[in-house]
Design a protein around this motif. Structure first.
Motif, PDB file in Angstrom:
ATOM      1  N   SER A   1      11.819   4.457 -10.299  1.00  9.53           N
ATOM      2  CA  SER A   1      12.326   5.530  -9.434  1.00  9.53           C
ATOM      3  C   SER A   1      11.374   6.730  -9.361  1.00  9.53           C
ATOM      4  CB  SER A   1      13.705   5.997  -9.939  1.00  9.53           C
ATOM      5  OG  SER A   1      13.600   6.465 -11.280  1.00  9.53           O
ATOM      6  N   LEU A   2      10.571   6.916 -10.424  1.00 12.42           N
ATOM      7  CA  LEU A   2       9.617   8.031 -10.422  1.00 12.42           C
ATOM      8  C   LEU A   2       8.258   7.629  -9.880  1.00 12.42           C
ATOM      9  CD1 LEU A   2      10.395   9.650 -13.904  1.00 12.42           C
ATOM     10  CD2 LEU A   2      11.206  10.391 -11.650  1.00 12.42           C
ATOM     11  N   ALA A   3       8.027   6.339  -9.684  1.00 12.67           N
ATOM     12  CA  ALA A   3       6.709   5.867  -9.259  1.00 12.67           C
ATOM     13  C   ALA A   3       6.516   6.088  -7.763  1.00 12.67           C
ATOM     14  CB  ALA A   3       6.547   4.390  -9.604  1.00 12.67           C
ATOM     15  N   LYS A   4       5.264   6.082  -7.356  1.00 18.23           N
ATOM     16  CA  LYS A   4       4.908   6.203  -5.945  1.00 18.23           C
ATOM     17  C   LYS A   4       4.687   4.814  -5.377  1.00 18.23           C
ATOM     18  CE  LYS A   4       1.540   8.236  -2.806  1.00 18.23           C
ATOM     19  NZ  LYS A   4       0.281   9.025  -2.713  1.00 18.23           N
ATOM     20  N   CYS A   5       5.371   4.552  -4.248  1.00 15.59           N
ATOM     21  CA  CYS A   5       5.283   3.232  -3.612  1.00 15.59           C
ATOM     22  C   CYS A   5       4.321   3.329  -2.435  1.00 15.59           C
ATOM     23  CB  CYS A   5       6.670   2.778  -3.163  1.00 15.59           C
ATOM     24  SG  CYS A   5       6.669   1.153  -2.349  1.00 15.59           S
ATOM     25  N   ASP A   6       3.239   2.540  -2.447  1.00 17.50           N
ATOM     26  CA  ASP A   6       2.244   2.517  -1.371  1.00 17.50           C
ATOM     27  C   ASP A   6       2.048   1.083  -0.900  1.00 17.50           C
ATOM     28  OD1 ASP A   6       1.640   5.245  -1.204  1.00 17.50           O
ATOM     29  OD2 ASP A   6       0.391   5.129  -2.998  1.00 17.50           O
ATOM     30  N   TYR A   7       1.352   0.988   0.221  1.00 16.82           N
ATOM     31  CA  TYR A   7       1.068  -0.314   0.808  1.00 16.82           C
ATOM     32  C   TYR A   7      -0.420  -0.611   0.689  1.00 16.82           C
ATOM     33  CZ  TYR A   7       5.641   0.572   2.830  1.00 16.82           C
ATOM     34  OH  TYR A   7       6.960   0.873   3.000  1.00 16.82           O
ATOM     35  N   VAL A   8      -0.724  -1.886   0.481  1.00 15.19           N
ATOM     36  CA  VAL A   8      -2.111  -2.324   0.364  1.00 15.19           C
ATOM     37  C   VAL A   8      -2.369  -3.378   1.434  1.00 15.19           C
ATOM     38  CG1 VAL A   8      -3.857  -3.351  -1.135  1.00 15.19           C
ATOM     39  CG2 VAL A   8      -2.118  -1.841  -2.101  1.00 15.19           C
ATOM     40  N   GLY A   9      -3.406  -3.125   2.225  1.00 12.80           N
ATOM     41  CA  GLY A   9      -3.767  -4.096   3.247  1.00 12.80           C
ATOM     42  C   GLY A   9      -2.768  -4.129   4.383  1.00 12.80           C
ATOM     43  N   THR A  10      -2.845  -5.218   5.187  1.00 11.45           N
ATOM     44  CA  THR A  10      -1.995  -5.352   6.369  1.00 11.45           C
ATOM     45  C   THR A  10      -0.802  -6.266   6.127  1.00 11.45           C
ATOM     46  OG1 THR A  10      -3.365  -7.178   7.157  1.00 11.45           O
ATOM     47  CG2 THR A  10      -3.952  -4.958   7.891  1.00 11.45           C
TER      48      THR A  10
ATOM     49  N   ASP B   1       1.536  -5.753   3.933  1.00 11.03           N
ATOM     50  CA  ASP B   1       2.637  -4.972   3.353  1.00 11.03           C
ATOM     51  C   ASP B   1       2.800  -5.224   1.867  1.00 11.03           C
ATOM     52  OD1 ASP B   1       3.041  -4.008   5.836  1.00 11.03           O
ATOM     53  OD2 ASP B   1       4.693  -5.378   6.321  1.00 11.03           O
ATOM     54  N   THR B   2       1.705  -5.509   1.145  1.00 14.30           N
ATOM     55  CA  THR B   2       1.782  -5.636  -0.309  1.00 14.30           C
ATOM     56  C   THR B   2       2.061  -4.271  -0.910  1.00 14.30           C
ATOM     57  OG1 THR B   2       0.220  -7.473  -0.272  1.00 14.30           O
ATOM     58  CG2 THR B   2       0.531  -6.336  -2.385  1.00 14.30           C
ATOM     59  N   VAL B   3       3.037  -4.243  -1.846  1.00 13.51           N
ATOM     60  CA  VAL B   3       3.467  -2.974  -2.431  1.00 13.51           C
ATOM     61  C   VAL B   3       2.630  -2.654  -3.670  1.00 13.51           C
ATOM     62  CG1 VAL B   3       5.365  -1.782  -3.586  1.00 13.51           C
ATOM     63  CG2 VAL B   3       5.797  -3.131  -1.531  1.00 13.51           C
ATOM     64  N   LEU B   4       2.164  -1.414  -3.785  1.00 14.90           N
ATOM     65  CA  LEU B   4       1.427  -0.925  -4.952  1.00 14.90           C
ATOM     66  C   LEU B   4       2.241   0.198  -5.582  1.00 14.90           C
ATOM     67  CD1 LEU B   4      -1.091  -0.799  -6.768  1.00 14.90           C
ATOM     68  CD2 LEU B   4      -2.058   0.861  -5.153  1.00 14.90           C
ATOM     69  N   CYS B   5       2.608  -0.001  -6.873  1.00 14.23           N
ATOM     70  CA  CYS B   5       3.414   1.001  -7.593  1.00 14.23           C
ATOM     71  C   CYS B   5       2.510   1.788  -8.530  1.00 14.23           C
ATOM     72  CB  CYS B   5       4.533   0.318  -8.389  1.00 14.23           C
ATOM     73  SG  CYS B   5       5.659  -0.682  -7.363  1.00 14.23           S
ATOM     74  N   THR B   6       2.610   3.088  -8.498  1.00 17.58           N
ATOM     75  CA  THR B   6       1.769   3.955  -9.335  1.00 17.58           C
ATOM     76  C   THR B   6       2.655   4.988 -10.019  1.00 17.58           C
ATOM     77  OG1 THR B   6      -0.036   3.699  -7.753  1.00 17.58           O
ATOM     78  CG2 THR B   6      -0.228   5.482  -9.394  1.00 17.58           C
ATOM     79  N   CYS B   7       2.567   5.034 -11.372  1.00 17.82           N
ATOM     80  CA  CYS B   7       3.333   6.035 -12.120  1.00 17.82           C
ATOM     81  C   CYS B   7       2.759   7.422 -11.857  1.00 17.82           C
ATOM     82  CB  CYS B   7       3.291   5.737 -13.624  1.00 17.82           C
ATOM     83  SG  CYS B   7       4.221   4.267 -14.114  1.00 17.82           S
ATOM     84  N   PRO B   8       3.604   8.433 -11.883  1.00 20.45           N
ATOM     85  CA  PRO B   8       3.108   9.798 -11.671  1.00 20.45           C
ATOM     86  C   PRO B   8       2.265  10.256 -12.854  1.00 20.45           C
ATOM     87  CG  PRO B   8       5.437   9.838 -12.264  1.00 20.45           C
ATOM     88  CD  PRO B   8       5.068   8.402 -12.086  1.00 20.45           C
ATOM     89  N   PRO B   9       1.547  11.367 -12.735  1.00 17.64           N
ATOM     90  CA  PRO B   9       0.698  11.864 -13.828  1.00 17.64           C
ATOM     91  C   PRO B   9       1.525  12.080 -15.099  1.00 17.64           C
ATOM     92  CG  PRO B   9       0.207  13.037 -11.794  1.00 17.64           C
ATOM     93  CD  PRO B   9       1.409  12.193 -11.524  1.00 17.64           C
ATOM     94  N   TYR B  10       0.866  11.816 -16.223  1.00 17.15           N
ATOM     95  CA  TYR B  10       1.433  11.997 -17.562  1.00 17.15           C
ATOM     96  C   TYR B  10       2.588  11.026 -17.837  1.00 17.15           C
ATOM     97  CZ  TYR B  10      -1.174  16.269 -16.763  1.00 17.15           C
ATOM     98  OH  TYR B  10      -2.145  17.165 -16.441  1.00 17.15           O
ATOM     99  N   TYR B  11       2.664   9.929 -17.077  1.00 16.01           N
ATOM    100  CA  TYR B  11       3.580   8.836 -17.364  1.00 16.01           C
ATOM    101  C   TYR B  11       2.753   7.578 -17.645  1.00 16.01           C
ATOM    102  CZ  TYR B  11       7.761  11.397 -15.922  1.00 16.01           C
ATOM    103  OH  TYR B  11       8.793  12.281 -15.833  1.00 16.01           O
ATOM    104  N   HIS B  12       3.293   6.668 -18.434  1.00 18.96           N
ATOM    105  CA  HIS B  12       2.626   5.413 -18.770  1.00 18.96           C
ATOM    106  C   HIS B  12       3.454   4.245 -18.236  1.00 18.96           C
ATOM    107  CE1 HIS B  12      -0.517   6.980 -21.456  1.00 18.96           C
ATOM    108  NE2 HIS B  12       0.384   7.903 -21.807  1.00 18.96           N
ATOM    109  N   GLY B  13       2.759   3.240 -17.728  1.00 12.94           N
ATOM    110  CA  GLY B  13       3.441   2.048 -17.248  1.00 12.94           C
ATOM    111  C   GLY B  13       2.702   1.440 -16.079  1.00 12.94           C
ATOM    112  N   ASP B  14       3.194   0.305 -15.628  1.00 12.20           N
ATOM    113  CA  ASP B  14       2.561  -0.410 -14.521  1.00 12.20           C
ATOM    114  C   ASP B  14       3.139  -0.031 -13.168  1.00 12.20           C
ATOM    115  OD1 ASP B  14       5.056  -1.450 -14.762  1.00 12.20           O
ATOM    116  OD2 ASP B  14       4.422  -3.544 -15.047  1.00 12.20           O
ATOM    117  N   GLY B  15       3.996   0.989 -13.127  1.00 11.77           N
ATOM    118  CA  GLY B  15       4.609   1.381 -11.875  1.00 11.77           C
ATOM    119  C   GLY B  15       5.981   0.785 -11.707  1.00 11.77           C
ATOM    120  N   ARG B  16       6.144  -0.451 -12.171  1.00  6.84           N
ATOM    121  CA  ARG B  16       7.486  -1.042 -12.172  1.00  6.84           C
ATOM    122  C   ARG B  16       8.347  -0.371 -13.250  1.00  6.84           C
ATOM    123  NH1 ARG B  16       7.988  -3.927  -7.424  1.00  6.84           N
ATOM    124  NH2 ARG B  16       5.972  -4.930  -6.985  1.00  6.84           N
TER     125      ARG B  16
END
Length: 964
Positions: free
Chosen positions: A614-623, A625-640
């Motif tokens: 819920s705190l991660a940023k959801c972005d798209y990669v390529g055409t 619609d592959t989802v890329l999850c990124t944790c916000p600064p000072y958080y640890h994890g794979d985005g999931r």
């Protein structure tokens, strides 16, 4: 003082219709007849009226019949005119302006236009006469843009005139709302912002052009103005960070008075004609007064009047002031007239009935008051009489004898005068009216009746908006519908400035057109229906019906395809299409990058954040619609999954510590919980009071004090403090000297000597709080027995401790009145008492110190004192002397042998020699440089220390002989 519609000088301004002079109107005061102070009504001179509020002066007398009464004068006043050319006027009679003093320019009467036009009302012109206005530019309609005139051109009915403005670089009032100067910097030197601009500071002043004295807000440019009437005067917005500031606009200097009473004087003279300083108007000392009304002063307030000369009560002789002299309540001020006044040394050339002026040749001229005449104003004008020359002999000369202004007055010296209306006027003489004033001169009620004063004839003219002969008038719309279409509505209006008639033609609903032509509704723009709709008009109902064509949705005024209405029910981002020509079926399709059936289209990240935390940023990669999850600064994890630093191994803190994570900086703070100590990161230990376990190791005679840990200490510390009644370092706590001697193993023998002695040593020891006892060890006393004197030789009545700052050779006196010398040697600071080594020092007690020495103290020499030989001792004198001499010889021989051995030894080793010398009743420790310097000390200097290993078999015999 300038206004938005004209200019005022002094108290009021009047443009004389006969001579075009600008006069200042002032009040001239006079005293009325002497009457009863309370019962009689006021009686003022002709042409004047009582002052309001009523003011009376006492101590006058009058006679009625044969009786004489004391009464009062009533203060009366009348308006007088002081002639003066207004600012901006020119000409021999001050009747021509070279500029307009206001934006409207209603006062302007210059010569700038070759065109001619005559208006109706004389009062709308500065000349107060339409004929005298000729064809000059004027502003009879009070147009804000300024003077104008009708033109002789058929294509141009009227135009404004280019009459320049008069500019004042000073303000004539405190607020300065009339100021139209060109100053554009503030009082601190900041450049002003243009009034028609809203940068750098936003404002709404430009929306109120009526608040500016200029023609438009743009015309004000960036000059200082006061659009909101601020009491501080003109101001402006600045071009700096400071939003606004006042401008330094000075008041127009007026250091003279324009009228006799000087009500307008606002100068700074503050001294009366008796040279007494004026009292502040706001003060009641030294004189109490009631001159405290702001409207009675020309200043902004009574406080601003300070102690300047003023005339708040309309005193007829001009400005005055209360003085600071207790014996002089008030004084008149010598305020000059603004015109050239006669010098004071001329006396009173006008007899008080006029003003003395100097002409350009320096000749004296008297401007006589109303009713007076003569070179010196010393006589009344023709047909006038009385003290004030205000009583007429011809009643017709006073207000036309009460007749109407257009009537002829004849005074036959009868009971009343005769009044006859002039030709062309009708009435009884007291009231006279023209034909136009009686039933509008027979003209139509919508016509203007004009009375010609020259030939006394009446002419009728229909007013603007009406047509006819004047005798009959009809509205323009009542004749041929004003030229409008027969179905149109005709309306007209009359211009306030030009009097032009403007006709407005309006087609009725639902017809369309300009009023002069009106069309069927459906023939113009499809009757207001949608272009695709079918328009039909019902004459009886007089309305338009609009119907959308098949396949379209709407009320006819708006027709849309199904896909044009809410995207045909598809998702707002979906593509809506029709599958047939009749537009009956809708097909929805999600665009590229969206997922769904068309009715609902979503981006992957818009649903449950694309499966990311819920705190991660959801972005798209390529055409794809592959989802890329990124944790916000000072958080640890794979985005999931995303965790804070504190959620991962407690942020590196101790397991017991409280971890707090600053999400703005990423810094982790570790804090130990209550009752724990540590840095929170490396350790957190429970704080345990060591004094609770076996008193922290302290003995029973001491109290345990616990000091909690500090800094990086892992445990606290314990300190032992002796209880009351005990002395020591806390680890060892002793009682008094007697108790301590009995308790210590090495001092028990010495203690037994004290107990077994007939002398009560316990009382001696307890009698002082500052004793020092040098106690030989029990081993050294095995074969010894002390006398009381020898015991007292080991006791000193002062507290001595062996410290580094103890002087070498310190001399003490024992209770036996014998010397005790303390020495020390070597870097290890070994201490000796009379040459006996100190084994254990500084044993504290509650009433002194105990020092354990290796052997008993040497037999000392008696301190000199008074002889105590008794007669019974004379028989033993020879025996005692022999024993004493023998002892001394033995001692001296022993000392000599010891010293000889040490000198030879030190000399061979090259070591320096030491010697104790007595000087000024104290011992010093000297160094010998060679053997020849060694001198045996005398008996008066000191006793030689005896080596611990030296055996003295005579010592006991000597001491025993003393006991005998």
């Amino acid at each position: 003082m300038k206004t938005r519609r004209g200019i005022v000088h002094g108290i009021a301004a009047v443009l004389d219709p006969g001579f075009n002079w600008c006069y200042s109107i002032a009040n001239e005061t006079k005293l009325g007849a002497c009457m009863h102070c309370g019962s009689d009504p006021s009686r003022c001179p002709e042409g004047s009226q009582p002052m309001t509020p009523l003011k009376r002066f006492y101590n006058c007398s009058f006679t009625r019949g044969t009786k004489k009464y004391t009464g009062c004068y009533t203060l009366c006043y009348r308006e007088i005119k002081v002639p003066k050319c207004c600012y901006g006027f020119t000409g021999p009679n001050c009747d021509v302006l070279t500029c307009r003093q206001t934006m409207a320019g209603m006062e302007y009467n210059g010569y700038h236009s070759p065109h001619s036009h005559i208006m109706v009302n004389d009062r709308d012109f500065p000349e107060r006469n339409v004929t005298d206005a000729a064809n000059y530019c004027r502003n009879p309609s009070a147009d804000k843009s300024g003077p104008w005139c009708y033109t002789t051109s058929r294509t141009k009915r009227w135009e404004f005139c280019d009459v320049p403005l008069c500019y004042f670089e000073c303000k004539q009032t405190q607020t300065g709302q009339e100021y139209m100067g060109t100053k554009s910097v503030t009082q601190s030197g900041k450049l002003c912002q243009r009034w028609d601009k809203t940068t750098p500071h936003n404002h709404t002043r430009s929306s109120n052009p009526d608040h500016f004295p200029d023609a438009t807000v743009s015309a004000a440019e960036n000059h200082c103005r006061n659009p909101d009437g601020d009491i501080g005067g003109p101001w402006c917005y600045t071009m700096t960070d400071t939003p606004w500031e006042f401008c330094d606009i000075p008041l127009c200097d007026l250091q003279c008075r324009q009228t006799v009473m000087g009500k307008d004087y606002s100068g700074t003279l503050a001294v009366g004609n008796t040279r007494k300083t004026c009292q502040m108007w706001t003060s009641q000392r030294p004189h109490r007064h009631y001159q405290n009304k702001p409207e009675s002063f020309p200043d902004k307030s009574v406080a601003d009047a300070k102690n300047y000369c003023r005339n708040p009560d309309y005193w007829p002789k001009g400005p005055w002031c209360f003085t600071m002299n207790r014996d002089e309540r008030w004084a008149q001020c010598n305020v000059p007239f603004c015109d050239s006044e006669c010098p004071d040394n001329m006396g009173n050339p006008c007899n008080g009935n006029g003003r003395c002026m100097m002409d350009q040749k320096g000749q004296r001229l008297c401007m006589c008051d109303d009713g007076f005449t003569g070179v010196s104003c010393d006589s009344c004008v023709e047909e006038m009489k009385g003290r004030y020359c205000n009583q007429s002999t011809n009643r017709c000369l006073q207000n036309n004898g009460g007749c109407h202004q257009f009537a002829t007055c004849f005074d036959a010296q009868e009971e009343s005068v005769q009044c006859n209306c002039s030709t062309g006027y009708h009435g009884d003489g007291k009231s006279c009216q023209t034909a136009c004033e009686i039933y509008n001169g027979g003209c139509h009620r919508a016509a203007t009746c004009l009375f010609n004063t020259e030939n006394r004839t009446v002419s009728c003219t229909c007013r603007s908006g009406y047509v006819g002969t004047g005798i009959t008038c009809a509205k323009v719309c009542d004749v041929n519908n004003g030229g409008c279409h027969p179905l149109a509505k005709c309306e007209f209006s009359v211009g306030k400035v030009t009097g032009d008639v403007n006709i407005t033609c309006t087609c009725p609903d639902p017809y369309h057109g300009n009023g002069y032509t009106c069309h069927h509704p459906c023939t113009v723009q499809n009757g207001g229906c949608h272009p695709l709709a079918i328009c039909s008009y019902t004459e009886r109902a007089k309305n338009v019906t609009c119907v959308c064509p098949p396949g379209h949705l709407g009320d006819g005024f708006i027709c849309q395809r199904p896909c044009d209405v809410n995207n045909g029910g598809c998702d707002p981002v979906a593509i809506c299409n029709h599958t047939d020509e009749l537009l009956l079926t809708v097909f929805c399709k999600c665009p590229l990058g969206y997922r769904g059936d068309g009715s609902v289209c979503n981006r992957p990240c818009s649903v449950n954040n694309g499966g990311c935390h819920s705190l991660a940023k959801c972005d798209y990669v390529g055409t794809n619609d592959t989802v890329l999850c990124t944790c916000p600064p000072y958080y640890h994890g794979d985005g999931r999954t995303c965790q804070t630093l504190c959620e991962v191994r407690n942020g590196g803190c101790d397991a017991l510590a409280d971890c707090q994570n600053n999400m703005e900086t990423g810094v982790v703070n570790c804090t130990c919980p209550p009752s724990y100590h540590g840095d929170g990161k490396t350790f957190c230990n429970r704080i345990e009071n060591l004094c609770l376990v076996e008193s922290g190791g302290c003995p029973k005679r001491s109290n345990c004090h616990f000091q909690p840990p500090a800094g990086l200490e892992r445990a606290g510390s314990v300190s032992c403090v002796c209880k009351d009644g005990y002395a020591g370092n806390g680890t060892v706590c002793n009682g008094d000297l007697y108790q301590t001697l009995a308790a210590m193993e090495q001092t028990k023998t010495f203690y037994q000597m004290l107990v077994s002695s007939p002398q009560n040593f316990q009382d001696i020891l307890n009698a002082s709080q500052n004793l020092t006892i040098f106690v030989p060890t029990s081993k050294a006393l095995q074969s010894e027995k002390f006398t009381d004197e020898e015991v007292m030789y080991h006791i000193v009545n002062t507290s001595i401790t062996f410290t580094a700052d103890l002087d070498n050779g310190t001399t003490l006196t024992s209770l036996a009145n014998k010397y005790i010398v303390i020495t020390k040697s070597g870097q290890e600071e070994t201490y000796f008492v009379n040459g006996i080594q100190v084994i254990q020092a500084n044993i504290p007690t509650t009433n002194g110190y105990i020092h354990i020495i290796a052997a008993p103290l040497n037999a000392p020499k008696m301190i000199k004192g008074p002889s105590n030989v008794t007669p019974e001792a004379t028989s033993m004198e020879g025996v005692i002397i022999g024993v004493v001499v023998g002892c001394l010889v033995v001692v001296l021989l022993a000392v000599a042998v010891v010293l000889h051995k040490r000198v030879v030894k030190w000399h061979l080793a090259g070591q320096p020699l030491f010697n104790f010398r007595k000087s000024d009743d104290s011992f010093t420790f000297d160094r010998f440089n060679k053997v020849s310097d060694l001198n045996a000390p005398s008996d008066d200097e000191a006793e030689s220390p005896i080596d611990d290993a030296f055996h003295n078999p005579i010592y006991k015999a000597c001491t025993e002989s003393k006991v005998m």
